[in-house]
Motif scaffolding. Structure first.
Motif, mmCIF file in Angstrom:
data_model
loop_
_atom_site.group_PDB
_atom_site.id
_atom_site.type_symbol
_atom_site.label_atom_id
_atom_site.label_comp_id
_atom_site.label_asym_id
_atom_site.label_seq_id
_atom_site.Cartn_x
_atom_site.Cartn_y
_atom_site.Cartn_z
ATOM 1 N N UNK A 265 -3.435 1.855 14.929
ATOM 2 C CA UNK A 265 -4.488 2.092 13.947
ATOM 3 C C UNK A 265 -4.811 3.581 13.993
ATOM 4 N N UNK A 266 -4.666 4.246 12.844
ATOM 5 C CA UNK A 266 -4.854 5.701 12.755
ATOM 6 C C UNK A 266 -6.022 5.982 11.824
ATOM 7 N N UNK A 287 -5.022 12.873 2.184
ATOM 8 C CA UNK A 287 -4.521 11.536 2.510
ATOM 9 C C UNK A 287 -3.015 11.445 2.298
ATOM 10 N N UNK A 288 -2.521 12.024 1.194
ATOM 11 C CA UNK A 288 -1.079 11.992 0.926
ATOM 12 C C UNK A 288 -0.315 12.785 1.988
ATOM 13 N N UNK A 304 4.491 1.520 7.528
ATOM 14 C CA UNK A 304 3.251 2.296 7.536
ATOM 15 C C UNK A 304 2.413 1.860 6.346
ATOM 16 N N UNK A 305 1.143 1.548 6.591
ATOM 17 C CA UNK A 305 0.268 1.089 5.527
ATOM 18 C C UNK A 305 -1.052 1.830 5.524
ATOM 19 N N UNK A 306 -1.715 1.772 4.383
ATOM 20 C CA UNK A 306 -3.072 2.306 4.264
ATOM 21 C C UNK A 306 -4.005 1.150 3.974
ATOM 22 N N UNK A 311 -8.055 5.186 6.779
ATOM 23 C CA UNK A 311 -7.488 4.399 7.871
ATOM 24 C C UNK A 311 -6.066 3.961 7.532
ATOM 25 N N UNK A 312 -5.156 4.191 8.481
ATOM 26 C CA UNK A 312 -3.755 3.838 8.326
ATOM 27 C C UNK A 312 -3.355 2.909 9.464
#
Length: 407
Positions: A265-266, A287-288, A304-306, A311-312
């Motif tokens: 979790x990022x 964000x990009x 990888x998801x947002x 939060x990623x």
């Protein structure tokens, strides 16, 4: 540009050489006319579908006109293949503005060289247009080999251009890393092979190819729209639904193989200050950039998801917590090195000094399902925030429940 000019000059040289050696039969002019008419009609009938496909396909768009072009490579001498390419792509260029002219010329040159390579293989059965002279098994084998050679030359030349001149964020891996696009391209070439047999027997049989090609076009669009619905529009990463789909698939695989996997979790530190200081457009640029930085530090098959906001989440198949912490540290460092160009009040501003806090959990130690794993990684993330930010914390390093949540 020197590489692209070299490819164009090689293609022109090949065409000039073939004009002095090739013999064009009258029936081949008829075949050329039929293929051009079919390709143009296909483009006209599928224009709306094709526009939608290009909007959602991203890098490595597969052009379904390969059906007609590969059939031409199997049936026509190289000068007529070149004419077929110019007429078909000339019509495409006239009816659309999708591709810059110099890129279109490069694409034609690549396909001329691909056709030339494939026709060297076709010489084993007498050259292009001689599909009925040898035995069926020999002809099929030669066509399969020609298909492989045609594809290999095409991919090699385009991959080299992407490597040398690719736009920021557009890499060879992104263009050629999607197996479904390779399968679609190969499918169109197989269909082109069947079409070549039909047209070689009687050019009027080409009309039977229209309904299947148009249905293929529409079905591919629906598939791409479905895939697009699982992506986050701002970053190009998976959204929550898409990431959960991949995570559940990986959990099923890990259970069968009795293996583990990691979850990160990022969360960007003080992202609200970025929006408040520079505005939301600049925040989206950050964000990009962070999404690209995360993607650049993981493997092709990691997900990888947002999950919204800043939060990623990252899925790391086959990794234990130590491995996950190593990847997380690389991501954390990459974020600190970012310098983001963002539009602010009509000018470009450089945004620096970004950082991220990251929590790590692993299956099955932190949980036997996806939600417990996310909760464990989230708890580790907030421990990282509460103990100074710009840190990586593993789930097993937590010594007490996290009671306060840092912003």
């Amino acid at each position: 540009m020197r590489y692209q000019l070299l490819v164009v000059f090689l293609a022109l040289g090949a065409l000039a050489w073939s004009m002095t050696t090739a013999t064009v039969e009258q029936s081949q002019w008829l075949t050329l006319g039929v293929l051009v008419l079919c390709a143009v009609a296909h483009n006209e009938l599928a224009r709306g579908i094709e526009r939608g496909r290009r909007e959602v396909s991203g890098p490595g768009h597969v052009d379904l006109c390969s059906v007609w072009l590969f059939a031409g490579a199997l049936l026509l001498p190289l000068p007529l293949v070149g004419l077929l390419l110019v007429l078909v792509y000339g019509h495409y260029q006239w009816r659309s503005t999708f591709i810059a002219l110099h890129r279109r010329i490069f694409s034609i040159a690549v396909l001329v060289l691909s056709a030339l390579a494939a026709q060297q293989v076709l010489a084993l059965i007498g050259g292009p247009g001689h599909l009925f002279g040898a035995s069926v098994s020999t002809t099929v084998g030669v066509i399969l080999l020609a298909l492989v050679v045609y594809t290999s030359v095409d991919v090699a030349l385009i991959a080299t251009r992407v490597h040398l001149y690719g736009a920021p964020g557009v890499t060879v891996r992104k263009v050629f890393g999607d197996p479904s696009k390779h399968m679609l391209e190969i499918s169109t070439l197989f269909y082109g092979s069947l079409l070549a047999f039909a047209v070689g027997y009687s050019p009027t049989l080409a009309v039977l190819a229209f309904p299947p090609v148009l249905m293929l076009h529409r079905s591919v669009l629906l598939k791409q729209v479905e895939e697009k619905s699982r992506k986050d529009s701002k970053t190009g990463l998976f959204n929550s639904e898409g990431w959960h789909r991949n995570a559940n698939r990986e959990r099923s695989r890990a259970l069968r193989a009795k293996e583990g996997f990691g979850v990160l979790m990022v969360d960007l530190d003080h992202f609200k200050k970025v929006n408040d200081t520079y505005g939301h457009v600049a925040g989206d640029a950050v964000l990009k950039a962070v999404a690209d930085a995360i993607s650049g530090e993981v493997r092709d098959y990691d997900s990888v998801g947002r999950f919204g906001g800043e939060e990623f989440v990252v899925l790391l198949p086959g990794m234990d917590e130590d491995d996950g912490i190593g990847v997380a540290e690389r991501i954390r460092h990459a974020v600190t090195q970012l310098v983001v160009e963002a539009p602010v009040e009509g000018r470009t501003t450089l945004i620096r000094n970004l950082s991220a806090s990251i929590g790590v959990s692993t299956f099955p130690a932190a949980g036997d399902d996806i939600e417990p794993l996310l909760l464990a990684a989230d708890a580790a993330l907030y421990e990282a925030k509460n103990t100074g930010r710009n840190r990586v914390v593993g789930w097993t390093g937590l010594r007490k429940p996290v009671l306060a949540i840092a912003a």
